[in-house]
Structure formats: C-alpha cells, structure tokens
Design a protein around this motif. Structure first.
Motif: not given
Length: 244
Positions: A109-122
């Motif tokens: 779960l942590k890796q899934l959330l870390a892999d989301i692109d925070k520059s495009k996604v909040k």
C-alpha cells in the motif's frame, strides 16, 4: 495531513493548484475486509442499538441494517429518530474497536501511494467515519504522509452529512479545492452506493470488490477492481511514468 492553500501569500499571487484529486475511502478499502473490522464494528453497533433503544437483539440487528441501507450510516438513523448523542455513540463504537491488534502497515500500500505522481495528483481521504477513527486507522497503516487532507462525517454537527449524499461529495470537493471540477475527481471505495453516486456525479470511480465478495449484478461504476494495485492499470495517468 493538511489541505493545501493557494491564491495569495504576502500579497503575491500564487499559481492555482490545478491538480486532480484522488479521493480514497478508508475502512475496508485501505485495509482488507479480511481484517474483520467491519464485523467487529457491526457487533458493537448492534449492542448499542439493543442497550440504548432497549430492543431485543433481533430487532436491534434489523433496525441497524435498515438505518444503514436507508441513510448510509446507522448513526444517522439514530440521530434522526432517537436523538442520541453522536459523539457518545462514537466513543462506544468506533473508538472502542481494538484496532491496534488488527490493522498493520502494508508495504504494498505504501509503495502504491508513493508511486502516484503528486505533481499531478492530490491524495485526499474521504470517509463516513468520525475524525478520531479515521486518523487512528491511517496512523496504524503508517500512511499519513501521503495524504494532503481528509473529509469526514462530522458527528458534532447536525444534521449529519455522509456518503452517498450529494452534499457530502460537494463538501469533499470544497475541502480538497476542486469546487465544481467534477471531472478532476477520482475515487475508490468498497461501497456500491457510494461508487454509484460518485459515478452519477461525474467522478472517475473504481468500485473495490475484493476476491471472495459477490460482485454486483449491475456495476456501480465504470471501473471495478479486486485489489488497490489494479488502480495502476485503470488509472495509469495518475502514476509516475517509471512505475507503470
């Protein structure tokens, strides 16, 4: 977790936050149904109905189910029809759950959330639970750092507003900074009714139906997944390119 504020700082204009928002449900979504938290909670709710409404056990179970189906939360029926104190209810139910012995961190779960692109996604939490329970679960999962805010059902305010009511979705959008930007909202939840409503409102929605759970005859939303890891496949545009 704190909502990001933009617009002006010391009189200087700041760029607007035009990122899309990915709303995550918490219970039975960020941790699996196999944790049996729902079963423990249901038992505590049934006990509350039986004791505080002075009902036989069978009637307590029936009324709990009826209120959940009608309102999305058993507590809403209790507040509407029996004038119970929602915070006292929360203390006897959600806060009484022995979560420390049940919910454990997940590297996947942590890796899934870390892999989301925070520059495009909040990333934003969106739950029908009260804030105490929500924060407790997220802390046990060790994922606080990934989310910028949370929209919860405020038991201290009446009338209660919760999913799947449209007002709750509007509240989430307002708090996450995407007012009227329906097309900029992504959502994952294990609740059929919540996903169905989100889809109707224009959110891009994935209904989480775990293996072993009977899938609905009519899909709640455009996307249906059996694990959160499938989000990488159904919403590839939200993830960093080197993780696809």
């Amino acid at each position: 977790m704190a909502a990001q504020e933009t617009n002006t700082t010391n009189g200087t204009s700041q760029p607007a936050d035009n990122r899309v928002v990915f709303f995550f449900d918490i219970d039975n979504c960020l941790y699996p149904k196999s944790a049996k938290v729902h079963d423990l909670m249901a038992d505590l709710i049934d006990q509350y109905f039986a004791r505080h409404l002075n009902l036989p056990w069978e009637d307590a179970v029936r009324l709990h189910k009826e209120y959940y189906q009608n309102y999305g939360l058993a507590i809403e029926g209790l507040v509407r029809h029996h004038q119970i104190d929602p915070l006292e209810y929360n203390a006897k139910v959600d806060d009484a759950l022995p979560l420390d012995n049940i919910i454990k961190p997940s590297d996947a779960l942590k890796q899934l959330l870390a892999d989301i692109d925070k520059s495009k996604v909040k990333l934003w939490l969106f739950t029908n639970a009260y804030i105490n329970h929500a924060k407790r679960v997220v802390k046990l999962l060790e994922i606080e750092e990934f989310f910028e805010g949370i929209t919860f059902c405020d038991y201290s305010q009446t009338p209660l507003v919760c999913k799947p009511h449209e007002d709750m979705f509007r509240k989430a959008m307002r708090e996450a900074g995407v007012v009227e930007r329906w097309g900029d909202c992504y959502f994952v939840d294990d609740s059929y009714s919540n996903c169905k409503k989100a889809q109707e409102l224009g959110w891009t929605t994935a209904h989480l139906v775990e293996e072993g759970v009977t899938p609905p005859k009519t899909p709640a939303s455009k996307y249906q997944i059996s694990t959160l890891q499938e989000l990488r496949t159904v919403f590839p545009e939200l993830f960093k390119k080197d993780t696809e």
